[in-house]
Structure formats: C-alpha cells, structure tokens
Design an enzyme around this catalytic site. Sequence first.
Site, PDB file in Angstrom:
ATOM      1  N   PHE A   1       0.838  -1.201   0.000  1.00  0.00           N
ATOM      2  CA  PHE A   1       0.000   0.000   0.000  1.00  0.00           C
ATOM      3  C   PHE A   1       0.873   1.252   0.000  1.00  0.00           C
ATOM      4  CE2 PHE A   1      -1.805   3.446   2.525  1.00  0.00           C
ATOM      5  CZ  PHE A   1      -2.974   3.713   1.834  1.00  0.00           C
TER       6      PHE A   1
ATOM      7  N   ASP B   1      -3.444   0.645  -4.791  1.00  0.00           N
ATOM      8  CA  ASP B   1      -2.851  -0.636  -4.365  1.00  0.00           C
ATOM      9  C   ASP B   1      -3.703  -1.779  -4.919  1.00  0.00           C
ATOM     10  OD1 ASP B   1      -1.463  -2.599  -2.997  1.00  0.00           O
ATOM     11  OD2 ASP B   1      -2.416  -2.181  -1.065  1.00  0.00           O
TER      12      ASP B   1
ATOM     13  N   ASP C   1       5.727  -7.524   1.867  1.00  0.00           N
ATOM     14  CA  ASP C   1       4.314  -7.704   1.534  1.00  0.00           C
ATOM     15  C   ASP C   1       4.246  -8.072   0.054  1.00  0.00           C
ATOM     16  OD1 ASP C   1       1.620  -7.440   1.056  1.00  0.00           O
ATOM     17  OD2 ASP C   1       1.563  -5.259   1.347  1.00  0.00           O
TER      18      ASP C   1
ATOM     19  N   ARG D   1      -1.553 -15.030   4.810  1.00  0.00           N
ATOM     20  CA  ARG D   1      -2.523 -14.012   5.247  1.00  0.00           C
ATOM     21  C   ARG D   1      -3.903 -14.350   4.717  1.00  0.00           C
ATOM     22  NH1 ARG D   1      -1.697  -7.597   3.735  1.00  0.00           N
ATOM     23  NH2 ARG D   1      -3.876  -7.034   3.353  1.00  0.00           N
TER      24      ARG D   1
ATOM     25  N   HIS E   1      -6.512 -10.300   8.753  1.00  0.00           N
ATOM     26  CA  HIS E   1      -6.743  -8.865   8.586  1.00  0.00           C
ATOM     27  C   HIS E   1      -8.236  -8.567   8.759  1.00  0.00           C
ATOM     28  CE1 HIS E   1      -5.438  -4.955   7.714  1.00  0.00           C
ATOM     29  NE2 HIS E   1      -5.391  -4.963   6.395  1.00  0.00           N
TER      30      HIS E   1
HETATM   31  C1  SPV Z   1      -0.163  -2.967   3.160  1.00  0.00           C
HETATM   32  O1  SPV Z   1       0.327  -2.162   3.955  1.00  0.00           O
HETATM   33  O2  SPV Z   1       0.118  -2.980   1.958  1.00  0.00           O
HETATM   34  C2  SPV Z   1      -1.107  -3.979   3.637  1.00  0.00           C
HETATM   35  C3  SPV Z   1      -1.917  -3.677   4.812  1.00  0.00           C
HETATM   36  O3  SPV Z   1      -1.236  -5.003   3.008  1.00  0.00           O
HETATM   37  S1  SPV Z   1      -3.426  -3.058   4.243  1.00  0.00           S
HETATM   38  O4  SPV Z   1      -3.166  -1.941   3.349  1.00  0.00           O
HETATM   39  O5  SPV Z   1      -4.170  -2.644   5.424  1.00  0.00           O
HETATM   40  O6  SPV Z   1      -4.102  -4.135   3.557  1.00  0.00           O
HETATM   41 MG    MG Z   2      -0.486  -4.867   1.080  1.00  0.00          MG
END
Ligand code: SPV
Ligand code: MG
Length: 290
Positions: free
Chosen positions: A44, A54, A81, A155, A186
């Site tokens: 993200f 994203d 990630d 995840r 999550h």
């Molecule tokens: C990210 O930081 O890219 C994540 C967390 O995967 S979230 O954006 O909350 O999905």
């Molecule tokens: Mg992510």
Amino acid sequence: MGAGTTFRQVLARKGLVEAMAAHSPLSAMLAAEAGFDAIWASGFELSAMYGVPDVSIVSMTQHLDMTRAMVERSGLPVVADIDTGFGNAINVLHAVEQYERAGAAAIVMEDKSFPKVTSLIAGGRQDMVRVEEFQGKIDAARTARRDRDFVIVARTEALIAGLGQEEALKRARAYEAAGADMILVHSRQKTPDEIEAFVQAWDGAVPVALVPTAYPQMTVARVRELKKIGLLIWGNHAIRAAVGAMRKTFARIRQDGGIHGVESDIATVDEVFELQGMSKVKENERRFLR
Ligand code: SPV
Ligand code: MG
C-alpha cells in the site's frame, strides 16, 4: 546468519516483533532509528508513493528493488508484503527465490486472487482463491526458500471479504497445515472485537500476525495480553505521516509567500545530511583524497 534467523531470534527474545511500514530506504532508516524491530515493506505504501492505487499495479520488480534497498539501509529484518505472490504458485516460486536473495526476512502472501484490491477500501472487490490453490502457493513458497528460517506468513482475507469467523479459522488452519510459519488475519472493523474473537478461537500452534490500522485501540500492551500474537504491523503510518507533513508545509509556504514560516517545523538540512552519511563522506575525503 540469514535475515529470517534474525527475525526468529527477535521473536524468541521479545515474544513479539513490532514492524513499522516503510515505502523508501529513508523511511525504513527512520523506523530503525525509532526502535522498531522490523520493517513492513508495505504494498500500500509503495503504491501510494508512486501515486497509484494498491491494486497489483506496482510490479514485483519495483517492490523487490525497494525491499532490497530497505534491507541495505535499515539493517533490520524486512517483512515483504508480496500481495498475492504476483500470480499463481509458479509466480510464487520465482518471487520467494527473489525476495530471499534480496535479503528479506519474511514474506506475507494473501489469499486473494490476482489482481488484488486494497483491503481497507469500503465496498472493495475482495475475490479469494480456493483454499487448495492457496495451500499450493504456500507449498511453493516453502519449496523455493533456501533457508528454512526464511519466514512464510500466510494471510487470510476472509474477514475482509465478509466471509466470517468460521471461514477465517478454516483457512488459517488449512494454511498452517500447508506449512505456513505464521498466520496474518486482517480486519477492517473499527473495533478490535472481530480480531480478538479470532485470536481467542485460534487453536493452531503458529503465531498470529495483526495489522491494526482500522482498530487503533489495539495497543502493544493489549497485543501482549492476547498472547498468541507474534508479529504486529503498523501498516501505513509512514506514508500517512509524510502526506500530512508535506501538505501542511506546502500550504504554509503558499500562504506565506516564502519558506520563513516553516523552518522550525521541518527537519534541518543538517539532519538530512546526517541521515545521508555526509560526516562519513567528509572523513573519507580527509583519508582518501590526496
Ligand atoms: C499494506 O500495507 O500494503 C497492507 C496492509 O497489506 S493493508 O493496506 O491494510 O491491507
Ligand atoms: Mg499490502
């Protein structure tokens, strides 16, 4: 010693690895300076840094290059990630080999289909892959890693997709059975209830990882009370802090018609020189430039 081993040692010593998100080597260095245990190489944050959504637009190469630079500059274990693994299990074989070689300590791979949609968006399209397909991807990640200590975090987005607690637990158990070292669950509920219910019901042997962005009531102290948490990720606070600070500074300069009003609120040039290692450059000039 590999980065995965370092990660596991921190976990064994402290009982919890606290990771801060970063989108650049500089933000990773600042997270290290602040005392976090690890860096979250957030998809993200990197997408936002490029000014794009994203939704699997940033390529594996872009994310990998940034991960490598963050490993080099922060000196901390980096948790990468890798979204969906950039495709199917065949793509995962390649990705894990590359991320381990880049010096990452861990990868987090999610059970959504490629291309994914960012998790916290209201009304997002959250398509999941079948459990068996994701088990194949975990198996591919385990097969591709050279160092057995390289950490594979599976995840589940079952709660994000609105599939409920039973589905989240079913998937988490299946992913542990496929060999995941840790389960990230999550949630985008505004309170910790959903996540706490999951953690209480979690009967697996591997630790749980959390990203409490949506439910900021979740503190480190609370996480420790829950006992089963091994990795706590502060998911996007580097990019949000940067956006807030830049907006404020730019607006003030426009309003004042000059930079005189912002000097006391922003880092000095000397502070930035220090982060860049200019004192070392000076020392090396004295030593080597003859
Ligand atoms: C990210 O930081 O890219 C994540 C967390 O995967 S979230 O954006 O909350 O999905
Ligand atoms: Mg992510």
